[in-house]
Write a protein that holds these residues in place. Structure first.
Motif, short mmCIF file in Angstrom:
data_model
loop_
_atom_site.label_atom_id
_atom_site.label_comp_id
_atom_site.label_asym_id
_atom_site.label_seq_id
_atom_site.Cartn_x
_atom_site.Cartn_y
_atom_site.Cartn_z
N SER A 186 0.83 -1.21 0.00
CA SER A 186 0.00 0.00 0.00
C SER A 186 0.86 1.25 0.00
O SER A 186 0.59 2.21 -0.73
CB SER A 186 -0.94 0.01 1.21
N GLU A 187 1.90 1.24 0.82
CA GLU A 187 2.80 2.40 0.89
C GLU A 187 3.50 2.63 -0.43
O GLU A 187 3.57 3.76 -0.93
CB GLU A 187 3.83 2.19 2.01
N VAL A 188 4.03 1.58 -1.03
CA VAL A 188 4.76 1.69 -2.30
C VAL A 188 3.82 2.17 -3.40
O VAL A 188 4.15 3.07 -4.17
CB VAL A 188 5.43 0.34 -2.68
N PHE A 189 2.63 1.57 -3.48
CA PHE A 189 1.72 1.91 -4.56
C PHE A 189 1.17 3.33 -4.39
O PHE A 189 1.10 4.09 -5.36
CB PHE A 189 0.58 0.89 -4.66
N ASN B 73 -1.19 -8.08 -4.77
CA ASN B 73 -0.37 -8.63 -5.83
C ASN B 73 1.08 -8.52 -5.38
O ASN B 73 1.37 -7.93 -4.35
CB ASN B 73 -0.61 -7.86 -7.14
N SER B 74 1.98 -9.04 -6.15
CA SER B 74 3.40 -8.95 -5.77
C SER B 74 3.88 -7.51 -5.91
O SER B 74 3.36 -6.72 -6.71
CB SER B 74 4.25 -9.86 -6.66
N LEU B 75 4.88 -7.17 -5.14
CA LEU B 75 5.48 -5.85 -5.22
C LEU B 75 6.02 -5.58 -6.62
O LEU B 75 5.87 -4.47 -7.15
CB LEU B 75 6.59 -5.72 -4.17
N GLU B 76 6.58 -6.59 -7.24
CA GLU B 76 7.11 -6.45 -8.60
C GLU B 76 6.00 -6.10 -9.58
O GLU B 76 6.17 -5.22 -10.44
CB GLU B 76 7.83 -7.73 -9.04
N ALA C 201 2.93 -2.04 -12.76
CA ALA C 201 1.68 -1.31 -13.00
C ALA C 201 1.92 0.19 -12.90
O ALA C 201 1.43 0.96 -13.74
CB ALA C 201 0.60 -1.74 -12.01
N LEU C 202 2.67 0.62 -11.91
CA LEU C 202 2.99 2.04 -11.77
C LEU C 202 3.76 2.55 -12.98
O LEU C 202 3.49 3.65 -13.47
CB LEU C 202 3.79 2.29 -10.49
N ARG C 203 4.71 1.77 -13.47
CA ARG C 203 5.47 2.17 -14.67
C ARG C 203 4.54 2.34 -15.87
O ARG C 203 4.65 3.30 -16.63
CB ARG C 203 6.57 1.15 -14.98
#
Length: 99
Positions: free
Chosen positions: A9-12, A79-82, A87-89
């Motif tokens: 959640s933090e990363v996304f 989902n996985s962090l990867e 998705a962000l990219r």
């Protein structure tokens, strides 16, 4: 798992905040993020559809939760962090080409 979902959640959320037109608060519990997309100039449903069709990233229109959901999207971080970083990219690339 709670710690893993917290990290995702933090990363996304942080990643969405770096993307033009997106503004995302850190969720307090669930494994979903609900960014504000009003500064993209797009309505929720057309933007969710465009992201799915053109980038392969699935989001649910905020309007699926009622009329006050307009201007928001919902993404799952289950989902996985990867995969979330990919998705962000894809979202970032799409916004640079379309906004």
């Amino acid at each position: 798992m709670c710690a893993a979902f917290q990290q995702r959640s933090e990363v996304f959320s942080a990643g969405l905040n770096r993307i033009k037109g997106f503004s995302c608060r850190m969720p307090k519990g669930a494994f979903y993020v609900f960014p504000n997309i009003t500064k993209t100039g797009w309505k929720s449903k057309p933007l969710a559809d465009a992201l799915l069709e053109q980038t392969g990233v699935a989001a649910l229109s905020g309007t699926a939760f009622g009329q006050f959901g307009e201007g928001y999207l919902r993404f799952s971080v289950a989902n996985s962090l990867e995969n979330l970083e990919e998705a962000l990219r894809r979202i970032d690339k799409w916004t640079k080409e379309n906004l």
